[in-house]
Write a protein that holds these residues in place. Sequence first.
Motif, PDB file in Angstrom:
ATOM      1  N   GLY A 117      -2.471   5.633  -0.315  1.00 13.91           N
ATOM      2  CA  GLY A 117      -3.434   4.510   0.053  1.00 13.91           C
ATOM      3  C   GLY A 117      -3.623   3.461  -0.897  1.00 13.91           C
ATOM      4  O   GLY A 117      -4.407   2.507  -0.720  1.00 13.91           O
ATOM      5  N   GLN A 118      -2.962   3.652  -2.292  1.00 14.57           N
ATOM      6  CA  GLN A 118      -3.513   2.707  -3.146  1.00 14.57           C
ATOM      7  C   GLN A 118      -2.748   1.507  -2.961  1.00 14.57           C
ATOM      8  O   GLN A 118      -1.496   1.258  -2.602  1.00 14.57           O
ATOM      9  CB  GLN A 118      -2.785   3.368  -4.548  1.00 14.57           C
ATOM     10  N   VAL A 119      -3.316   0.237  -3.090  1.00 16.65           N
ATOM     11  CA  VAL A 119      -2.785  -1.048  -2.919  1.00 16.65           C
ATOM     12  C   VAL A 119      -2.269  -1.378  -4.414  1.00 16.65           C
ATOM     13  O   VAL A 119      -2.682  -1.146  -5.474  1.00 16.65           O
ATOM     14  CB  VAL A 119      -3.850  -2.069  -2.637  1.00 16.65           C
ATOM     15  N   PHE A 120      -1.070  -1.951  -4.508  1.00 17.50           N
ATOM     16  CA  PHE A 120      -0.492  -2.328  -5.703  1.00 17.50           C
ATOM     17  C   PHE A 120       0.397  -3.508  -5.234  1.00 17.50           C
ATOM     18  O   PHE A 120       0.603  -3.827  -4.325  1.00 17.50           O
ATOM     19  CB  PHE A 120       0.412  -1.104  -6.294  1.00 17.50           C
ATOM     20  N   THR A 121       0.917  -4.238  -6.389  1.00 14.95           N
ATOM     21  CA  THR A 121       1.708  -5.515  -6.466  1.00 14.95           C
ATOM     22  C   THR A 121       2.735  -5.505  -7.173  1.00 14.95           C
ATOM     23  O   THR A 121       2.694  -4.920  -8.555  1.00 14.95           O
ATOM     24  CB  THR A 121       0.775  -7.078  -6.608  1.00 14.95           C
ATOM     25  N   VAL A 122       3.943  -5.742  -6.867  1.00 14.42           N
ATOM     26  CA  VAL A 122       5.326  -5.882  -7.555  1.00 14.42           C
ATOM     27  C   VAL A 122       5.490  -7.262  -7.627  1.00 14.42           C
ATOM     28  O   VAL A 122       5.603  -7.869  -6.630  1.00 14.42           O
ATOM     29  CB  VAL A 122       6.451  -5.077  -6.957  1.00 14.42           C
ATOM     30  N   ALA A 123       5.526  -8.000  -8.874  1.00  9.48           N
ATOM     31  CA  ALA A 123       5.824  -9.138  -8.831  1.00  9.48           C
ATOM     32  C   ALA A 123       7.186  -9.491  -9.827  1.00  9.48           C
ATOM     33  O   ALA A 123       7.359  -8.768 -10.974  1.00  9.48           O
ATOM     34  CB  ALA A 123       4.954 -10.049  -9.358  1.00  9.48           C
TER      35      ALA A 123
ATOM     36  N   THR B 250       0.723  -1.249  -0.001  1.00  8.87           N
ATOM     37  CA  THR B 250      -0.162   0.202  -0.001  1.00  8.87           C
ATOM     38  C   THR B 250       0.927   1.077  -0.058  1.00  8.87           C
ATOM     39  O   THR B 250       1.812   1.283   0.878  1.00  8.87           O
ATOM     40  CB  THR B 250      -0.856  -0.075   1.218  1.00  8.87           C
ATOM     41  N   ALA B 251       0.537   2.132  -0.971  1.00 12.27           N
ATOM     42  CA  ALA B 251       1.526   3.404  -0.975  1.00 12.27           C
ATOM     43  C   ALA B 251       1.207   4.430   0.175  1.00 12.27           C
ATOM     44  O   ALA B 251       0.037   4.585   0.554  1.00 12.27           O
ATOM     45  CB  ALA B 251       1.185   4.220  -2.401  1.00 12.27           C
ATOM     46  N   ALA B 252       2.246   4.787   0.891  1.00 16.81           N
ATOM     47  CA  ALA B 252       2.086   5.582   2.135  1.00 16.81           C
ATOM     48  C   ALA B 252       1.409   6.859   1.715  1.00 16.81           C
ATOM     49  O   ALA B 252       1.006   7.792   2.610  1.00 16.81           O
ATOM     50  CB  ALA B 252       3.234   5.667   3.010  1.00 16.81           C
ATOM     51  N   GLN B 253       2.089   7.307   0.574  1.00 17.16           N
ATOM     52  CA  GLN B 253       1.738   8.634   0.188  1.00 17.16           C
ATOM     53  C   GLN B 253       1.852   8.633  -1.430  1.00 17.16           C
ATOM     54  O   GLN B 253       2.148   7.784  -2.008  1.00 17.16           O
ATOM     55  CB  GLN B 253       2.910   9.715   0.468  1.00 17.16           C
ATOM     56  N   ALA B 254       1.176   9.669  -2.052  1.00 16.15           N
ATOM     57  CA  ALA B 254       1.018   9.727  -3.602  1.00 16.15           C
ATOM     58  C   ALA B 254       2.529   9.832  -4.074  1.00 16.15           C
ATOM     59  O   ALA B 254       3.426  10.570  -3.496  1.00 16.15           O
ATOM     60  CB  ALA B 254       0.488  11.003  -4.040  1.00 16.15           C
ATOM     61  N   GLY B 255       3.044   9.389  -5.163  1.00 14.46           N
ATOM     62  CA  GLY B 255       4.213   9.221  -5.739  1.00 14.46           C
ATOM     63  C   GLY B 255       4.426   8.576  -6.972  1.00 14.46           C
ATOM     64  O   GLY B 255       3.112   8.038  -7.616  1.00 14.46           O
ATOM     65  N   SER B 256       5.589   8.304  -7.447  1.00 15.71           N
ATOM     66  CA  SER B 256       5.881   7.647  -8.684  1.00 15.71           C
ATOM     67  C   SER B 256       6.820   6.485  -8.265  1.00 15.71           C
ATOM     68  O   SER B 256       7.687   6.823  -7.852  1.00 15.71           O
ATOM     69  CB  SER B 256       6.382   8.421  -9.836  1.00 15.71           C
TER      70      SER B 256
END
Length: 74
Positions: free
Chosen positions: A61-67, A1-7
């Motif tokens: 707050g965005q959930v993302f996955t790195v595989a 989950t992203a703690a803050q907005a970013g790239s």
Amino acid sequence: TAAQAGSLTHVDFWTTSNNAEYQIYIYNGSFGALLASKSGTCAEFGYYSIPLTSPVSLSAGQVFTVAVKMTTPG
């Protein structure tokens, strides 16, 4: 989950073999829509920080996955 907005600009990992081939996938959520991918080869074993072709924008707050799929000789 992203703690803050970013790239997201890089993916870091270790490889335990020379000439290891990698495939990186960035997904929205838990293996949802594919946001980015990249593949290549690591000539020597060790630690790598692979730059993505294009940054992946993430919201706070965005959930993302790195595989990472790693294929090693032998």
